[in-house]
Design an enzyme around this catalytic site. Structure first.
Site, mmCIF file in Angstrom:
data_model
loop_
_atom_site.group_PDB
_atom_site.id
_atom_site.type_symbol
_atom_site.label_atom_id
_atom_site.label_comp_id
_atom_site.label_asym_id
_atom_site.label_seq_id
_atom_site.Cartn_x
_atom_site.Cartn_y
_atom_site.Cartn_z
ATOM 1 N N SER A 113 0.862 -1.177 0.000
ATOM 2 C CA SER A 113 0.000 0.000 0.000
ATOM 3 C C SER A 113 0.898 1.225 0.000
ATOM 4 O O SER A 113 2.024 1.169 0.503
ATOM 5 C CB SER A 113 -0.868 0.041 1.251
ATOM 6 N N TYR B 94 -2.338 -1.093 10.271
ATOM 7 C CA TYR B 94 -2.421 -1.325 8.820
ATOM 8 C C TYR B 94 -1.136 -0.863 8.133
ATOM 9 O O TYR B 94 -0.542 -1.605 7.335
ATOM 10 C CB TYR B 94 -3.631 -0.572 8.262
#
Lengths: 258, 250
Positions: A140, A153
């Site tokens: 990401s 995350y």
């Protein structure tokens, strides 16, 4: 998707996509199918009714080694080998570290990091000797720079990035390529959840859009376009890289309201 | 035909990576214009337009884009590939070296993008050739390394300033088998040993080919990459994924 994009370059290839029933996963499965691959959506969630019948489904819990072994046995029996693995299964927890319980921390690492490790570990023997194997992990842009309230995350995606380079380094000599795609803001249920309790969602979404040089969110098919390229032989010299696909968001310094 | 009806300009397309990109684009249906400092190469496919241009010269570049506008209307793809490499440290570099290298690698990219912007169609894509050397230093290539860092920085600026109408990305090739790579090996004490050592450091087990870069350029030129902008995409056979201190090679 215009037909001129479809070249059939995955004809005869077997592709397994974890999280294959999710927003981005589905788009990848459908693109691979259109490119001629035999596709398995491996997901804990059931197969959506909207998904093409030609896409096989295997119920897969990425956190379970038993499940990874069962998936490998299934692939071995059905196809004998695997050419493309996409580790797209992932979750997001919208919390700072103080708000994050140890159970939540362990859960997101189990899915996002351990899941990538376990599925790759048990499918690698089926990818060996195919000469064209490609693993695509989901990193990401949050693995490089932080979004507020996404601490665990961000940490899992940083781990996936490092794992990607390590796997590329270890398996490159056997002809197995390993890359990660690093999406920015993609219009999926995960993004809706991120905006969840932010008040005037539409004006917030517009504001976020305006910060992007491309002035839009990414779509699952944008992600599938890049995964599709990395999966095939056009990317045969591309390995060990983190491919940011974020509409230019991270090319700029944080925008001041001048 | 992923580039059907598109007009593409590839600078420095005489040989190597630029030529491979031009040929790939042509095969995908694009009208390709190629430029270089010399006369038209005798083996250039007849369907390609050749323009003799030194990209370091703003006047010549303005002439090139006036020609493109007159002949083709809009430009859809610009590949800034023209580049030179000088194998010297800063201590060895003279002012003429600076003029030559920065003229082509830095000013040339600036000249071409500035002149291209008014001629580019909405949705157009600029693909710059950066380098892994713009992010991590190759020894003895000081100005080259710095010029590629310039290209990387300009790539981001163009993406941020001229999106969403125009996308701009850079490809960072690793060691690609071209004349440029040969001249880098030629300055080694033992060129053959240097080549073998370099090869052992590539997890892909081979050096890159110009076609590997052309594949990436095609993806970035096409609408498949319509959400990709402001990024540096490295295609290096895994070279920079591993530490430069490679314990397996001791």
């Amino acid at each position: 998707m215009s037909n001129s994009r479809i070249t059939g370059h995955l004809e005869g290839r077997v592709a397994i996509i974890t999280g294959g029933c999710g927003g981005i996963g589905q788009a990848i499965c459908e693109r691979f199918l259109a490119e001629g691959a035999q596709v398995v959506a491996a997901d804990l969630a059931p197969k959506p009714e909207t998904m093409a019948a030609d896409i096989a489904y295997f119920q897969h819990d990425v956190t379970s080694e038993g499940s990874a072994i069962a998936l490998a046995e299934f692939a071995q029996q059905q196809f004998g080998k695997v050419h493309v693995l996409v580790n797209a299964a992932g979750i997001e927890i919208e919390k700072t570290i103080e708000e994050t319980s140890l159970d939540e921390w362990n859960k997101i690492f189990a899915i996002n990091v351990t899941g990538t490790f376990l599925t790759s570990k048990h499918l690698l023997p089926l990818m060996r000797d195919t000469q064209v194997a490609s693993i695509i992990n989901f990193g990401s842009y949050d693995g490089f720079i932080a979004d507020p309230g996404l601490a665990a995350y961000c940490a899992t995606k940083g781990a996936v990035h490092a794992l990607t380079k390590a796997m590329a380094c270890d398996y490159g000599p056997e002809g197995i390529r390993v890359n990660a795609i690093c999406p920015g803001y993609v219009d999926t249920p995960m993004l809706q959840s991120f905006f969840g309790d932010s008040g005037d969602i539409e004006s917030l979404k517009q504001e976020v859009r305006n910060v992007h040089p491309m002035r839009r969110y990414g779509t699952p098919s944008d992600m599938a376009n890049l995964v599709n390229w990395l999966a095939g032989d056009e990317a045969r010299y591309a390995t060990g890289q983190l491919w940011v696909l974020d509409g230019g968001l991270s090319a700029q310094v944080q925008q001041m309201r001048l | 035909m992923r580039l059907a009806y598109k007009v593409a300009l590839v600078t420095g397309g005489r040989q190597g990576i630029g030529r491979a990109i031009a040929e790939r684009f042509m095969a995908e249906g694009a009208q390709v214009i190629v430029c270089g400092r010399g006369v038209r190469p005798s083996d250039l496919p007849t369907q390609m337009i050749w323009q003799q241009v030194d990209v370091a010269d703003a006047k010549q570049v303005a002439g090139l884009f006036a020609f493109i506008q007159a002949e083709c209307g809009k430009l859809h793809v610009l590949v800034n590939n023209a580049g030179v490499q000088i194998e010297k440290t800063i201590a060895e570099t003279n002012d003429d070296d600076w003029q030559l290298l920065m003229g082509v690698n830095a000013r040339g990219v600036f000249n071409c993008i500035r002149a291209a912007l008014p001629v580019m169609a909405t949705g157009a894509s600029i693909v710059n050739i950066g380098s892994i050397s713009g992010t991590t230093a190759d020894p003895g290539l000081a100005l080259y390394n710095a010029s590629k860092a310039f290209v990387h920085g300009l790539t981001r600026s163009v993406a941020v300033d001229h999106g969403p109408h125009i996308r701009c990305n850079a490809i960072c090739p690793g060691w690609i088998m071209t004349g440029m790579a040969d001249s880098a090996f030629a300055v080694a004490k033992h060129p053959d040993a240097a080549k073998a050592d370099a090869l052992a450091r590539h997890v892909a087990g081979r050096f890159g080919e110009p076609e590997d870069i052309a594949n990436m350029a095609l993806w970035l030129a096409s609408d498949e990459s319509s959400f990709a902008t402001g990024q540096l995409f490295t295609v290096d056979g895994g070279l920079t994924a591993a530490s430069p201190l490679n314990p397996n090679l001791f």
